[in-house]
Write a protein that holds these residues in place. Structure first.
Motif, PDB file in Angstrom:
ATOM      1  N   ILE A 169       0.537   0.840  -0.834  1.00 42.74           N
ATOM      2  CA  ILE A 169      -0.016   0.536   0.632  1.00 42.74           C
ATOM      3  C   ILE A 169       0.856   0.625   1.491  1.00 42.74           C
ATOM      4  N   ASP A 170       2.294  -0.022   1.477  1.00 46.83           N
ATOM      5  CA  ASP A 170       2.498  -1.004   2.510  1.00 46.83           C
ATOM      6  C   ASP A 170       3.462   0.697   3.639  1.00 46.83           C
ATOM      7  N   ASP A 171       4.569   0.277   4.437  1.00 47.91           N
ATOM      8  CA  ASP A 171       5.280   0.804   5.494  1.00 47.91           C
ATOM      9  C   ASP A 171       7.225   1.128   4.861  1.00 47.91           C
ATOM     10  N   PRO A 172       6.802   1.237   4.045  1.00 53.58           N
ATOM     11  CA  PRO A 172       8.959   1.276   4.234  1.00 53.58           C
ATOM     12  C   PRO A 172       8.908   2.386   5.386  1.00 53.58           C
ATOM     13  N   VAL A 181       3.391   9.281  -7.322  1.00 54.19           N
ATOM     14  CA  VAL A 181       3.797   8.492  -6.536  1.00 54.19           C
ATOM     15  C   VAL A 181       1.916   8.395  -5.799  1.00 54.19           C
ATOM     16  N   HIS A 182       1.652   7.506  -5.547  1.00 53.70           N
ATOM     17  CA  HIS A 182       0.386   7.024  -4.849  1.00 53.70           C
ATOM     18  C   HIS A 182      -0.110   6.522  -4.046  1.00 53.70           C
ATOM     19  N   TRP A 183      -0.343   7.624  -2.704  1.00 51.07           N
ATOM     20  CA  TRP A 183      -0.507   6.733  -1.643  1.00 51.07           C
ATOM     21  C   TRP A 183      -2.152   5.942  -1.775  1.00 51.07           C
ATOM     22  N   GLU A 184      -1.912   4.573  -0.874  1.00 54.31           N
ATOM     23  CA  GLU A 184      -3.214   4.228  -1.101  1.00 54.31           C
ATOM     24  C   GLU A 184      -3.627   3.798   0.923  1.00 54.31           C
ATOM     25  N   LEU A 185      -4.156   4.421   1.196  1.00 48.47           N
ATOM     26  CA  LEU A 185      -4.631   4.045   2.620  1.00 48.47           C
ATOM     27  C   LEU A 185      -5.917   4.170   2.735  1.00 48.47           C
ATOM     28  N   VAL A 227       1.872  12.411  -5.080  1.00 46.40           N
ATOM     29  CA  VAL A 227       2.956  13.025  -5.241  1.00 46.40           C
ATOM     30  C   VAL A 227       3.316  13.281  -6.837  1.00 46.40           C
ATOM     31  N   SER A 270      -3.430   9.793   2.115  1.00 42.63           N
ATOM     32  CA  SER A 270      -3.741   8.867   0.597  1.00 42.63           C
ATOM     33  C   SER A 270      -4.019  10.086  -0.347  1.00 42.63           C
TER      34      SER A 270
END
Lengths: 339, 339
Positions: free
Chosen positions: A247-250, A265-269, B265, B262
């Motif tokens: 969830i963060d912002d690398p 790889v799962h983004w959660e926003l 990948v 969201s």
């Protein structure tokens, strides 16, 4: 109405980083609720926007994405709530925030306030509960097995706002073994209190510590902070065909190292649904109601760690500074407008 | 037995890039089958290993991850096949390859040869069919809806080996609208023949071309080649909460741009299951049997585009060079050992 806002993005130490102002009270339309705000919490997104996004010329930018308050009016198409209802919600990144006496929010992303909590205790939960719930159940889909892998999840940053509720959700609502990271004695005690089976130290290499638990490679990793620093360790410790959410912002996130294990790889926003007005955006209101039910029956507890007093520029500045220090534990809440 | 191998990694133009040698015939143990190889295909993985991985000192490295042949012996624990069975499979990256007269393979990742195809036609399929099947059904899980998004998939590199079978699987086995990319008249005709509903040109920006189809943002993107070049376009065109799979080897893959929607990948490497001996590795044998059934009932067709003749160093060198040119269409197969 009172509001706390700024015009120019920048450092929290600046005099005008956040100021007390007066703004006109907004009017609800469509499915909006007009909410009289009683308590708010402060999240890392507040500090990121404040540092990076200036207001339009001559305008004010109001931060705040978490509120508990009372519905005082509804738009013509609203049907889920009525005036007098106590509600809790996180709102939308594309609209003015909750740091104002009155606030507009689409009713589909609103839940009822847990009856057993004070307004401050309830304000700690919405944004982080939505984020953790979506990450665990909608993105990682932790109920779905990773064949042959350990029914375990590693939650990196277990003592933070999202980590604190994610540990509880994973422990109370699933059969997963919950491994949380924390680096200091007080945060290690906190994540245990939240329900972690095991605690490992994210200041030390993670893979060896997880292997030492002798429970097999975890099916899931949920990284809430400093993901860039931990990426190589995550790739080493996660199970083949495992699932990894963040969830963060690398600044960059090179995921080529996950190919060998066919990891996803799962983004959660949590703002994705309100930003794009997806057809399933009402899932957020429903999950907030479910969280309220689980709080009221004693399954979950608030993650409120510090009440910083009245909602004004001076107190919000202290909250921003503490979050930017990276040392906060659980959630920071402010309550009521005034000095 | 005859085999084609090399000792030092490097360019295909070198005299000793691939040479004809004699090696001892291996013996099956455990769940292995000993297969007399009749046809092989050449995949990009062959050229990547040949360029990058030398043999152990004094040893030979045998490439080849696709074969059709006859079982001639079985290990003591094998039970799925018997001597005389015609089989088709891709094998494991961690074992010697199929460019030899006799070859060992774990029976759990082996399928029966489609009866209606020649050995050359059948040899075109295993590695790419496993890759495409796993990408679509095990990684992207295309049957599972993306709420509100178009039931469409964009397949980048539709005319390649994996693309050619992925287009067929998506068109014949799902309700998805299939958009494939191809840049030349002959490859555009080929992907239409494989079943694509729409063709777009990956030499032009993709998002505008997909938008022009007026079918909504696709739920899924499956990128088989040059993913690094297309990443920004993929993030722009994919639906919020969409799912994106890839199989190639970009030097880096920075996925931060997928956070706002969201998007997830999904890496697909068909060797993950055999490398890690996962408990579900037999899914590969089962899907190969299902592919054989679908070929024999006329649902799927071979992707064989070119038969380069006998399996020897000279012909394998031509195949490697063609694949490295990036101009190949469908699959290249070689058949029988000798000059």
């Amino acid at each position: 109405m009172k509001a706390i806002a700024y015009q120019t993005a920048g450092d929290i130490s600046r005099q005008d980083a956040l100021v007390d102002i007066e703004l006109p009270r907004p009017e609800p339309s469509g499915r909006d609720l007009l909410v009289q705000v009683q308590a708010v919490s402060v999240n890392p997104v507040d500090t990121k926007v404040r540092r990076g996004v200036s207001a339009e010329p001559g305008q004010w930018k109001v931060l705040g994405w978490d509120a508990v308050g009372t519905v005082v009016a509804t738009g013509p198409d609203a049907s889920l709530f009525k005036a007098g209802d106590l509600v809790a919600y996180a709102g939308s990144l594309t609209r003015p925030g909750t740091n104002s006496e009155f606030h507009l929010v689409d009713e589909r992303i609103v839940g009822r306030k847990p009856a057993s909590l004070s307004v401050a205790e309830a304000a700690a939960l919405p944004l982080t509960a939505i984020t953790a719930w979506e990450a665990l159940f909608h993105r990682l889909e932790v109920e779905r097995q990773v064949p042959g892998a350990s029914r375990a999840i590693l939650i990196i940053g277990g003592a933070g706002g999202v980590g604190s509720i994610a540990v509880q959700l994973a422990r109370r609502l699933t059969d997963l073994t919950v491994i949380a990271t924390a680096s200091r004695p007080e945060t290690q005690a906190w994540v245990k209190e939240m329900g972690a089976h095991h605690v490992v130290d994210h200041r030390q290499p993670l893979a060896a510590q997880v292997a030492a638990l002798d429970i097999g490679a975890p099916s899931f990793v949920f990284s809430t902070t400093e993901t860039g620093q931990h990426l190589a360790e995550i790739a080493e410790l996660i199970a083949p065909q495992g699932r990894f959410a963040l969830i963060d912002d690398p600044e960059t996130l090179d995921v080529t190292r996950f190919k060998r294990k066919s990891v996803s790889v799962h983004w959660e926003l949590m703002f994705t649904r309100p930003i794009f007005q997806t057809v399933d955006m009402d899932k957020q209101g429903k999950l907030l109601n479910e969280v309220a039910r689980l709080v009221d029956d004693g399954t979950l507890r608030t993650t409120l760690a510090e009440n910083m007093g009245r909602i004004n520029a001076a107190n919000l500045k202290r909250a921003h500074a503490l979050i930017e220090s990276g040392k906060s534990r659980g959630k920071i809440v402010l309550e009521g407008f005034g000095v």
